[in-house]
Motif scaffolding. Sequence first.
Motif, short mmCIF file in Angstrom:
data_model
loop_
_atom_site.label_atom_id
_atom_site.label_comp_id
_atom_site.label_asym_id
_atom_site.label_seq_id
_atom_site.Cartn_x
_atom_site.Cartn_y
_atom_site.Cartn_z
N UNK A 189 -24.46 1.17 -58.69
CA UNK A 189 -25.30 0.08 -59.16
C UNK A 189 -25.28 -1.08 -58.17
N UNK A 190 -24.09 -1.37 -57.63
CA UNK A 190 -23.99 -2.44 -56.63
C UNK A 190 -24.79 -2.10 -55.38
N UNK A 191 -24.72 -0.86 -54.94
CA UNK A 191 -25.46 -0.45 -53.75
C UNK A 191 -26.96 -0.56 -53.99
N UNK A 192 -27.42 -0.10 -55.15
CA UNK A 192 -28.85 -0.18 -55.45
C UNK A 192 -29.32 -1.63 -55.52
N UNK A 193 -28.52 -2.50 -56.14
CA UNK A 193 -28.90 -3.91 -56.22
C UNK A 193 -28.99 -4.54 -54.84
N UNK A 194 -28.06 -4.19 -53.96
CA UNK A 194 -28.08 -4.74 -52.60
C UNK A 194 -29.28 -4.23 -51.82
N UNK A 195 -29.56 -2.94 -51.94
CA UNK A 195 -30.71 -2.38 -51.22
C UNK A 195 -32.00 -3.06 -51.66
N UNK A 196 -32.18 -3.27 -52.97
CA UNK A 196 -33.39 -3.92 -53.45
C UNK A 196 -33.51 -5.36 -52.96
N UNK A 197 -32.41 -6.12 -53.01
CA UNK A 197 -32.44 -7.52 -52.57
C UNK A 197 -32.70 -7.61 -51.07
N UNK A 198 -31.99 -6.77 -50.30
CA UNK A 198 -32.17 -6.80 -48.85
C UNK A 198 -33.60 -6.40 -48.48
N UNK A 199 -34.17 -5.44 -49.18
CA UNK A 199 -35.52 -5.00 -48.88
C UNK A 199 -36.52 -6.15 -48.99
N UNK A 200 -36.43 -6.92 -50.07
CA UNK A 200 -37.36 -8.04 -50.26
C UNK A 200 -37.11 -9.13 -49.21
N UNK A 201 -35.85 -9.53 -49.00
CA UNK A 201 -35.54 -10.57 -48.02
C UNK A 201 -35.90 -10.12 -46.61
N UNK A 202 -35.60 -8.84 -46.30
CA UNK A 202 -35.92 -8.31 -44.97
C UNK A 202 -37.42 -8.33 -44.72
N UNK A 203 -38.22 -7.98 -45.73
CA UNK A 203 -39.68 -7.97 -45.57
C UNK A 203 -40.20 -9.38 -45.28
N UNK A 204 -39.69 -10.36 -46.01
CA UNK A 204 -40.14 -11.74 -45.79
C UNK A 204 -39.74 -12.22 -44.40
N UNK A 205 -38.50 -11.94 -43.99
CA UNK A 205 -38.04 -12.40 -42.69
C UNK A 205 -38.78 -11.69 -41.56
N UNK A 206 -39.12 -10.42 -41.76
CA UNK A 206 -39.92 -9.72 -40.76
C UNK A 206 -41.31 -10.32 -40.66
#
Length: 293
Positions: free
Chosen positions: A69-86
């Motif tokens: 669950x922790x890994x899934x939560x991190x992947x989802x958060x990083x995906x959104x933040x990574x997309x914005x920063x890109x």
Amino acid sequence: MSRTVPAEPGPLASLALMLYPPAWRERYGDEVRALLEEAGSGPATVASLAVRAVPAWVNPPRHLHDRESRMRASVGTVLVAWSVLTGVGAVFVQLTQLQGFRAPGHPLVQWCYLVFDAALAASVLTAAAGGVPLWLQMIRLARQQRRRRELAWLWTAVLVPAGYLALALIALTVVHDPEASGSWWFAGFAILGFGAAGLASAGPAVALKRLAPGGPAVAVAAAAAGLAAATVALAGLASAIAAAGLCLWTTSFAGYHHADLAWVYLLIVAAIAATATISAGRGVRATFAIPAR
């Protein structure tokens, strides 16, 4: 004697509570609201509640998440933040490198361009290598379970960027000279691009939470998210230094007359990069943690 009814938490207290991670609010939200009703929600209490949200994000209680669950939560958060920063990086490229802006006599800007290009390319490749296997696993899982909504959310990662690029190509065909058509075209497509990036990343994040996949693909995606977050943060730092250098040393160019713009850009990049790296670090720790028996 009349009985005193406890006051409901004010809007500021509710807003401060929203700063906490969702898992934390689900576990402790009702208790905190009950305490605020008894003790009141004055400015000092609200400020203390808001400040304590920081360690809840940086080092959350382990019992609130299991490993996957922790890994899934991190992947989802990083995906959104990574997309914005890109997306921020793409705007930076358009406004600096593609315009040919350099700082004569100051090679720092050119070196920052090179670091930015290499780090952003590495981040995109890492995100794709770690995310595509998990995306394919969720596609199979959604089809097996006949989860049409989740399947639609997953396909936004492909269809939304494709639609945006098609629209951009049509616009470039119609508008033969974008430079002569003013800054509204660029601003409009930049805003539309951020919206498309947000939707394209939010779709898989929602499906990830609802489908709750497991196995090696999740661990690989979490590890890749950590590396992608680190490299895109490096790219953001390089772009911020380059922007500051242009404001300091190329004041003859319009748009680089005020160093305040560089500080605003730096704050935006730092906030998004911090969100991505903190969440990625928690996911990486969960990836290499020994599962509880």
